[in-house]
Design an enzyme around this catalytic site. Structure first.
Site, short mmCIF file in Angstrom:
data_model
loop_
_atom_site.label_atom_id
_atom_site.label_comp_id
_atom_site.label_asym_id
_atom_site.label_seq_id
_atom_site.Cartn_x
_atom_site.Cartn_y
_atom_site.Cartn_z
N ASN A 10 -13.23 -6.25 2.68
CA ASN A 10 -12.55 -5.07 2.13
C ASN A 10 -11.05 -5.32 2.18
OD1 ASN A 10 -11.56 -2.58 1.46
ND2 ASN A 10 -12.22 -1.56 3.35
N TRP A 11 -10.47 -5.58 1.02
CA TRP A 11 -9.04 -5.93 0.98
C TRP A 11 -8.14 -4.70 1.04
CZ3 TRP A 11 -6.79 -10.74 -1.80
CH2 TRP A 11 -7.42 -11.89 -1.32
N LYS A 12 -8.72 -3.51 0.95
CA LYS A 12 -7.92 -2.27 1.01
C LYS A 12 -6.75 -2.37 0.02
CE LYS A 12 -9.32 -1.92 5.78
NZ LYS A 12 -9.18 -1.18 7.02
N HIS A 93 -15.69 5.22 2.78
CA HIS A 93 -14.93 4.56 3.84
C HIS A 93 -14.15 5.62 4.62
CE1 HIS A 93 -12.06 2.01 5.90
NE2 HIS A 93 -12.86 0.98 5.64
N GLU A 95 -11.28 5.67 5.76
CA GLU A 95 -9.89 5.89 5.33
C GLU A 95 -9.85 6.84 4.14
OE1 GLU A 95 -8.70 1.76 5.02
OE2 GLU A 95 -8.88 1.58 7.20
N GLU A 163 -19.30 1.83 10.71
CA GLU A 163 -17.94 1.44 11.08
C GLU A 163 -17.35 2.48 12.04
OE1 GLU A 163 -15.97 -1.28 8.01
OE2 GLU A 163 -15.65 0.75 7.34
N GLY A 169 -9.43 -2.07 12.45
CA GLY A 169 -8.05 -2.56 12.51
C GLY A 169 -7.42 -2.53 13.90
N SER A 209 -13.10 -4.55 13.09
CA SER A 209 -12.55 -5.69 13.84
C SER A 209 -13.53 -6.85 13.97
CB SER A 209 -12.04 -5.25 15.22
OG SER A 209 -10.96 -4.35 15.08
N GLY A 230 -12.37 -6.16 7.22
CA GLY A 230 -11.06 -5.86 6.64
C GLY A 230 -10.10 -7.01 6.84
C1 PEP Z 1 -12.70 -1.89 7.27
O1 PEP Z 1 -11.67 -1.33 6.95
O2 PEP Z 1 -13.74 -1.65 6.66
C2 PEP Z 1 -12.64 -2.78 8.42
C3 PEP Z 1 -13.75 -3.10 9.00
O3 PEP Z 1 -11.39 -3.25 8.80
P1 PEP Z 1 -11.10 -4.31 9.98
O4 PEP Z 1 -12.08 -5.42 9.87
O5 PEP Z 1 -9.70 -4.75 9.73
O6 PEP Z 1 -11.27 -3.57 11.28
#
Ligand code: PEP
Length: 247
Positions: A10-12, A93, A95, A163, A169, A209, A230
């Site tokens: 997921n490049w956001k 998601h 976010e 998640e 993050g 993470s 991410g």
């Molecule tokens: C995500 O945003 O879906 C995610 C898992 O981010 P990260 O791996 O950076 O925690």
């Protein structure tokens, strides 16, 4: 069972045309691992160009509108994303649930719109730190899943991503036991709604993470069928080891 692992980056809100070479490098790594389904979920501006050099990976979008068209300034329909070259879309998601106030009903409607447009879907659920600390994460996340689940949910077009919001993050992850217990609870919740056979076939990813150091241990948990990644998906050098850990 025989669930093929799915590793989704997921490049956001990251990625410019200058990163297309990185996407191609990930596509080459994916081509070397046909046993793993690898996807890169990009900003919509990059989907069309990235789809041309995706190699063994698929390209996904990070959100879609629940309507097919209309007066929704700044939004993109699932049809538009499919036409641009997306094969999957993420819905729900945390976010977006937080920043855009998306409800469970919105998430279910978006998943259905995506399905209608021929896209596959990764539907995200997860608890806040307060909920985890209060000790009722499994009940809350299973309730969120069932409230977000679209009509006709089936393993051939839908995957779930667990998640924990506090792990996204932050570099923190739950214990392996906690991940195993949550994934088993989610699979049981799915079975209560769509039946044991469909639930057994549906992939439940872990996200939060995940990186090259912890991916193998996380994905060895029997009910963990891949990862939503991410930060560690933004370069081939970091994403490659996560893909390798999936098989
Ligand atoms: C995500 O945003 O879906 C995610 C898992 O981010 P990260 O791996 O950076 O925690």
């Amino acid at each position: 069972m025989g669930r093929r692992k799915l590793v989704a980056g997921n490049w956001k809100m990251n990625g410019m045309k200058s990163h297309l070479a990185e996407i191609e490098a990930i596509g080459r790594i994916a081509a070397e691992r046909p046993g793993v389904e690898v996807g890169i979920f990009l900003p919509a501006t990059l989907i069309m160009a990235a789809a041309e050099g995706k190699g063994g990976a698929f390209i996904g979008a990070q959100d879609c509108h629940m309507n097919v068209n209309g007066a929704h300034t700044g939004c993109l329909s699932a049809d538009m994303l499919a036409e641009a070259g997306a094969e999957y879309v993420i819905v729900g998601h945390s976010e977006r649930r937080e920043d855009q106030g998306e409800s469970n009903a919105d998430v279910a409607a978006k998943a259905l719109a995506a399905r209608t447009a021929g896209l596959k879907v990764i539907l995200c659920v997860g608890e806040s730190l307060d909920v985890r600390d209060a000790g009722n994460a499994e009940a809350v996340v299973c309730e969120q899943l069932l409230a977000s689940l679209p009509e006709g949910a089936a393993a051939d077009w839908l995957a779930i991503a667990y998640e924990p919001i506090w792990a996204i993050g932050t570099g923190r992850i739950p214990t392996m036991d906690a991940v195993a217990s949550m994934h088993a609870a989610l699979r049981a919740a799915l079975a209560s709604r769509i039946g044991a056979q469909e639930s057994d076939a549906m992939r439940i990813l872990y996200g939060g993470s995940m990186n090259g150091d912890n991916a193998a241990e996380l994905m060895a948990i029997p009910d963990v069928d891949g990862g939503l990644v991410g930060g560690a998906s933004l370069t081939a050098a970091k994403f490659g080891p996560v893909i390798a850990a999936a098989g």
